[in-house]
Design a protein around this motif. Structure first.
Motif, PDB file in Angstrom:
ATOM      1  N   GLU A 187       0.883  -1.094   0.104  1.00  0.00           N
ATOM      2  CA  GLU A 187      -0.056  -0.187  -0.027  1.00  0.00           C
ATOM      3  C   GLU A 187       0.788   1.250   0.092  1.00  0.00           C
ATOM      4  OE1 GLU A 187      -3.434   2.352   2.520  1.00  0.00           O
ATOM      5  OE2 GLU A 187      -2.845   0.274   3.242  1.00  0.00           O
ATOM      6  N   GLY A 188       1.941   1.343   0.705  1.00  0.00           N
ATOM      7  CA  GLY A 188       2.747   2.410   0.812  1.00  0.00           C
ATOM      8  C   GLY A 188       3.457   2.738  -0.474  1.00  0.00           C
ATOM      9  N   LEU A 189       3.896   1.532  -0.898  1.00  0.00           N
ATOM     10  CA  LEU A 189       4.663   1.747  -2.137  1.00  0.00           C
ATOM     11  C   LEU A 189       3.694   2.077  -3.336  1.00  0.00           C
ATOM     12  CD1 LEU A 189       7.410  -1.162  -1.829  1.00  0.00           C
ATOM     13  CD2 LEU A 189       7.744   1.147  -1.753  1.00  0.00           C
ATOM     14  N   GLN A 190       2.794   1.278  -3.551  1.00  0.00           N
ATOM     15  CA  GLN A 190       1.931   1.294  -4.890  1.00  0.00           C
ATOM     16  C   GLN A 190       1.048   2.753  -4.582  1.00  0.00           C
ATOM     17  OE1 GLN A 190       0.202  -2.123  -6.457  1.00  0.00           O
ATOM     18  NE2 GLN A 190       2.183  -3.432  -6.031  1.00  0.00           N
ATOM     19  N   ASP A 191       0.085   2.567  -3.539  1.00  0.00           N
ATOM     20  CA  ASP A 191      -0.818   3.329  -3.521  1.00  0.00           C
ATOM     21  C   ASP A 191      -0.424   4.803  -3.161  1.00  0.00           C
ATOM     22  OD1 ASP A 191      -2.430   1.392  -4.067  1.00  0.00           O
ATOM     23  OD2 ASP A 191      -3.325   0.875  -2.184  1.00  0.00           O
ATOM     24  N   LYS A 192       0.505   4.656  -2.081  1.00  0.00           N
ATOM     25  CA  LYS A 192       0.993   6.155  -1.739  1.00  0.00           C
ATOM     26  C   LYS A 192       1.990   6.852  -2.469  1.00  0.00           C
ATOM     27  CE  LYS A 192      -1.640   5.619   2.034  1.00  0.00           C
ATOM     28  NZ  LYS A 192      -2.815   6.347   2.175  1.00  0.00           N
ATOM     29  N   LEU A 193       3.052   5.949  -2.897  1.00  0.00           N
ATOM     30  CA  LEU A 193       4.360   6.590  -3.576  1.00  0.00           C
ATOM     31  C   LEU A 193       4.155   6.171  -5.070  1.00  0.00           C
ATOM     32  CD1 LEU A 193       6.888   5.262  -1.149  1.00  0.00           C
ATOM     33  CD2 LEU A 193       5.874   7.481  -1.368  1.00  0.00           C
ATOM     34  N   GLY A 194       3.400   5.542  -5.581  1.00  0.00           N
ATOM     35  CA  GLY A 194       3.160   5.144  -7.016  1.00  0.00           C
ATOM     36  C   GLY A 194       4.334   4.438  -7.678  1.00  0.00           C
ATOM     37  N   ASP A 196       5.359   0.662  -8.493  1.00  0.00           N
ATOM     38  CA  ASP A 196       4.926  -0.661  -8.723  1.00  0.00           C
ATOM     39  C   ASP A 196       6.120  -1.659  -8.699  1.00  0.00           C
ATOM     40  OD1 ASP A 196       2.060   0.090  -9.334  1.00  0.00           O
ATOM     41  OD2 ASP A 196       3.280   1.237 -11.167  1.00  0.00           O
ATOM     42  N   VAL A 197       5.955  -2.607  -7.993  1.00  0.00           N
ATOM     43  CA  VAL A 197       7.049  -3.890  -7.768  1.00  0.00           C
ATOM     44  C   VAL A 197       6.433  -4.931  -8.404  1.00  0.00           C
ATOM     45  CG1 VAL A 197       8.287  -5.145  -6.235  1.00  0.00           C
ATOM     46  CG2 VAL A 197       7.702  -2.830  -5.664  1.00  0.00           C
ATOM     47  N   ALA A 208       9.886 -14.530   0.225  1.00  0.00           N
ATOM     48  CA  ALA A 208      10.783 -13.500   0.736  1.00  0.00           C
ATOM     49  C   ALA A 208      10.458 -12.258   0.057  1.00  0.00           C
ATOM     50  CB  ALA A 208      12.077 -14.102   0.115  1.00  0.00           C
ATOM     51  N   ALA A 209       9.804 -12.075  -0.882  1.00  0.00           N
ATOM     52  CA  ALA A 209       9.473 -10.798  -1.660  1.00  0.00           C
ATOM     53  C   ALA A 209       8.025 -10.246  -1.486  1.00  0.00           C
ATOM     54  CB  ALA A 209       9.845 -10.808  -3.006  1.00  0.00           C
ATOM     55  N   GLU A 210       7.363 -11.274  -0.853  1.00  0.00           N
ATOM     56  CA  GLU A 210       5.702 -10.851  -0.722  1.00  0.00           C
ATOM     57  C   GLU A 210       5.547  -9.461   0.186  1.00  0.00           C
ATOM     58  OE1 GLU A 210       3.598 -15.271  -0.019  1.00  0.00           O
ATOM     59  OE2 GLU A 210       3.794 -13.943   1.585  1.00  0.00           O
ATOM     60  N   GLY A 437      14.125 -22.390  -3.914  1.00  0.00           N
ATOM     61  CA  GLY A 437      13.147 -21.434  -5.005  1.00  0.00           C
ATOM     62  C   GLY A 437      14.012 -20.246  -5.680  1.00  0.00           C
ATOM     63  N   ILE A 438      13.692 -19.709  -6.628  1.00  0.00           N
ATOM     64  CA  ILE A 438      14.256 -18.424  -6.951  1.00  0.00           C
ATOM     65  C   ILE A 438      13.155 -17.458  -7.257  1.00  0.00           C
ATOM     66  CG2 ILE A 438      15.469 -17.446  -9.030  1.00  0.00           C
ATOM     67  CD1 ILE A 438      17.214 -19.659  -7.719  1.00  0.00           C
ATOM     68  N   PHE A 439      13.557 -16.052  -6.969  1.00  0.00           N
ATOM     69  CA  PHE A 439      12.671 -15.009  -7.452  1.00  0.00           C
ATOM     70  C   PHE A 439      13.529 -13.851  -7.958  1.00  0.00           C
ATOM     71  CE2 PHE A 439      13.954 -13.938  -3.163  1.00  0.00           C
ATOM     72  CZ  PHE A 439      14.222 -12.479  -3.157  1.00  0.00           C
ATOM     73  N   GLY A 440      13.140 -13.074  -8.608  1.00  0.00           N
ATOM     74  CA  GLY A 440      13.522 -11.590  -9.035  1.00  0.00           C
ATOM     75  C   GLY A 440      12.554 -10.692  -9.106  1.00  0.00           C
ATOM     76  N   MET A 441      12.976  -9.460  -8.986  1.00  0.00           N
ATOM     77  CA  MET A 441      12.075  -8.375  -8.677  1.00  0.00           C
ATOM     78  C   MET A 441      12.539  -7.087  -9.496  1.00  0.00           C
ATOM     79  SD  MET A 441      12.080  -7.905  -4.744  1.00  0.00           S
ATOM     80  CE  MET A 441      10.877  -6.647  -4.536  1.00  0.00           C
ATOM     81  N   ILE A 442      11.685  -6.106 -10.010  1.00  0.00           N
ATOM     82  CA  ILE A 442      12.160  -4.937 -10.474  1.00  0.00           C
ATOM     83  C   ILE A 442      11.053  -3.823 -10.315  1.00  0.00           C
ATOM     84  CG2 ILE A 442      11.401  -5.746 -12.776  1.00  0.00           C
ATOM     85  CD1 ILE A 442      13.476  -3.729 -13.887  1.00  0.00           C
ATOM     86  N   PRO A 443      11.266  -2.547  -9.643  1.00  0.00           N
ATOM     87  CA  PRO A 443      10.335  -1.676  -9.392  1.00  0.00           C
ATOM     88  C   PRO A 443      10.270  -0.858 -10.765  1.00  0.00           C
ATOM     89  CG  PRO A 443      12.333  -1.141  -8.369  1.00  0.00           C
ATOM     90  CD  PRO A 443      12.660  -2.415  -8.994  1.00  0.00           C
TER      91      PRO A 443
END
Length: 629
Positions: A187-194, A196-197, A208-210, A437-443
């Motif tokens: 909520e803080g990242l997407q709704d408040k700051l805009g 998108d992760v 881990a990235a939830e 397991g493996i994950f990757g993320m990009i904002p």
């Protein structure tokens, strides 16, 4: 009166240059002289800091700091900190175990007193190792006493192993169970700051990235976490119950009825602990000191009035004995891999793809080293760095040197990656492992920029030129590329595990999917070979190298060597003169304050994960946020 001849500008320049050179030469010589003088004084003062260890001495173990596998600061900084009478903030697990095990057979040590209130950090596995060492000490016939003013359940797991446990009448001790709660930022990242992760992963349990994409834990995450946490908690109850002679079910029932139990003693936590047999008696520190004077030898110059040696003082005696002569015996080398796994050269307390690999190569090239124990305490990190280390493990085996892994508190995800090819994997039943397991993320931040009136525009020669720029919207086709990379990483992971564990890939996939297991659960599923701490792992490595009985071989920790200056400064700071000079130095205090390590938030790993790397659209991560607080 004759006037001196006037010199021209060229002459004045060279004369000035000559004077400057003379001044510089004298300055350098004076500095060298000053350094040599300090070195001479340090040599004179060295060796007189260690007081003689007399018979009937009480060993007082009162660690102040976090329990760690490996110091995260250099020896010079630690020595400087101690010289100023301050605490380093860290206590090495190996040092604590060494002191307890040696005291069991040291005729000069009459009894051991544990004061664990300020011992922090460490997970369930490392605390169980310390508790086991206390139990061995008690079984050797040495008297072990534990005293506390305010003690939590982490310290109590160790203290419960003592013959006698005392608590201050105004103190407290309360068992509450295990909990694991995290902050969620969607909520803080997407709704408040805009911001998108975008998350790409394989494995429904890879949580881990939830926190960056959800507002609360997923049902799969809660299910998996509660499964291994209950296993750890039941083992805690069993360990404490056995040591104190209380049925585990009784301890669990008391916790469920905690409000009523505390009300019955009018909120007196010390009386509550006494009534529920968690402690043997209530004593003040002064009363404890009087008892130790009666049982031991009076020494009115010592704190408390009884003959004693501190943990640091006792370790200094042990280290001094080791330095008397070089050990010619064949060696089992221990390489510590503690912390998050990142690329390149990293300091102690963090695992570097290059720096940790270099330590393994050092053990491989050392003819005196016949076997290696890789001590792993890591939540994982970057996949490529993990693979670099795994390859060095295989290289050691190819060189004819067996490798045994000893898992500490945590050997999950990338921590399991670097462990899987060992000849044998040991884990404490309460080790946290798995998370394959493996994950990757990009904002992406175009919406955030839009809030302040900033837009991104331009041109590219292909549809993918600049497609990974986080100031632009993420093209679904780019997401498809990233997901393919992550899926390939997962196939590599489970394929390598299957090969190392000699099991079908499908069977590994069943216990992988990012799911976390306790050490006991991992053994039942074929991910771990044996249950035990570092002692049996070292014995196993020695046996595989055919080194004979424990007294026939030496155990050496392979770590980055201190620089000549660090060695000099450490010796100087540990000398009596050095301690006196540094103890009142405001400048030294300021230097130490700047040199002490800063706590690294979990966000630091994710910040590094989105740092661009040539040829890689997004870093593949094998990381687990699965430690207990």
């Amino acid at each position: 009166m004759n006037q001196p001849p006037r010199r021209g500008p060229i002459a004045r320049f060279f004369i000035g240059l000559w004077d400057a050179m003379n001044f510089t030469r004298r300055l350098i010589f004076n500095l060298v002289f000053f350094v040599l003088l300090i070195l001479f004084l340090a040599i004179l003062g060295a060796g007189d800091r260690v007081e003689p260890l007399l018979d009937r001495t009480t060993l007082v173990i009162a660690p102040d700091g976090a329990l760690v596998e490996q110091y995260s600061v250099d020896p010079a900084t630690r020595a400087l900190t101690r010289a100023m009478g301050e605490k380093s903030g860290e206590v090495q697990l190996r040092d604590l175990l060494r002191a307890l095990d040696t005291a069991a057979t040291d005729e000069r040590i009459e009894r051991v007193v544990l004061q664990l209130d300020k011992l922090g950090g460490g997970g369930m596995a490392s605390r169980r190792e310390v508790a086991a060492a206390v139990a061995r000490l008690r079984e050797s016939g040495k008297q072990v006493l534990a005293f506390s003013e305010m003690m939590g359940q982490q310290q109590y797991l160790i203290a419960a192993q003592a013959n006698e446990v005392y608590l201050d009448p105004m103190g407290g001790l309360m068992l509450e169970g295990l909990g694991r709660y995290r902050q969620y930022y969607r909520e803080g990242l997407q709704d408040k700051l805009g911001v998108d992760v975008h998350l790409f992963k394989v494995g429904e349990y890879k949580s881990a990235a939830e926190p960056f994409v959800l507002d609360a834990a997923s049902p799969e995450s809660k299910q998996a976490d509660l499964y291994w946490m209950n296993d750890l908690w039941n083992r805690y109850l069993a360990d404490v119950g056995k040591a104190r002679g209380i049925a585990p079910a009784t301890i669990a029932a008391d916790i469920d009825q905690l409000p009523a139990g505390i009300a019955e003693v009018n909120g007196d936590l010390a009386q509550y602990a006494l009534q529920h047999k968690l402690v043997d008696a209530l004593k003040t520190r002064g009363q404890l000191d009087e008892m130790l004077v009666e049982r031991g030898v009076a020494d009115f110059d010592a704190e408390g009035g009884f003959r004693q040696v501190s943990l640091d003082g006792y370790l200094a005696h042990l280290d001094g004995a080791l330095k008397m002569a070089a050990d010619p015996r064949p060696q089992v080398a221990v390489v510590v891999a503690a912390g998050s796994i990142t690329g390149g050269e990293q300091p102690p307390g963090t695992i570097g793809g290059e720096s940790t690999s270099a330590l393994l190569r050092q053990a491989r090239d050392d003819n005196n080293v016949k076997a290696v124990v890789l001590r792993v305490d890591s939540p994982g990190g970057e996949v490529f760095a993990s693979e670099q280390i795994r390859r060095e493990v295989v290289a050691l085996q190819d060189a004819g040197k067996p490798v045994v892994v000893s898992m500490g508190d945590l050997a999950a995800s990338g921590g399991y990656w670097i462990s899987m090819d060992a000849d044998r994997i040991y884990a404490d039943p309460s080790t946290i492992t798995g998370s394959i397991g493996i994950f990757g993320m990009i904002p992406t931040i175009p919406r955030a920029l839009d809030k302040i009136g900033v837009n991104t525009d331009g041109v590219g020669t292909t549809r993918f030129a600049g497609a990974f720029n986080i100031t632009r919207e993420l093209d679904p086709a780019v997401g498809q590329v990233i997901q393919s990379v992550i899926e390939k990483g997962y196939r590599d992971f489970i394929g390598k595990v299957a090969g190392a564990r000699e099991q079908p890939v499908a069977k590994i996939d069943e216990v992988a999917r990012g799911r976390v297991w306790s050490g006991a659960q991992a053994k039942a599923r074929g991910l771990v070979d044996e249950l035990g701490g570092i002692r049996p792992a070292i014995a196993d490595a020695a046996k595989r190298a055919e080194l004979g009985e424990p007294g026939d071989y030496a155990v050496r920790y392979v770590e980055k060597a201190a620089s000549p200056f660090e060695q000099f400064f450490t010796g100087f700071a540990q000398s009596r003169i050095g301690a006196n000079l540094l103890g009142d130095s405001a400048l030294a205090r300021e230097l130490v304050a700047k040199a002490l390590p800063q706590t690294r938030a979990d966000m630091a790993l994710l910040e590094g994960a989105i740092t661009p790397v040539a040829g890689v659209p997004v870093k593949a991560l094998a990381y687990c946020f699965c430690s207990l607080q």
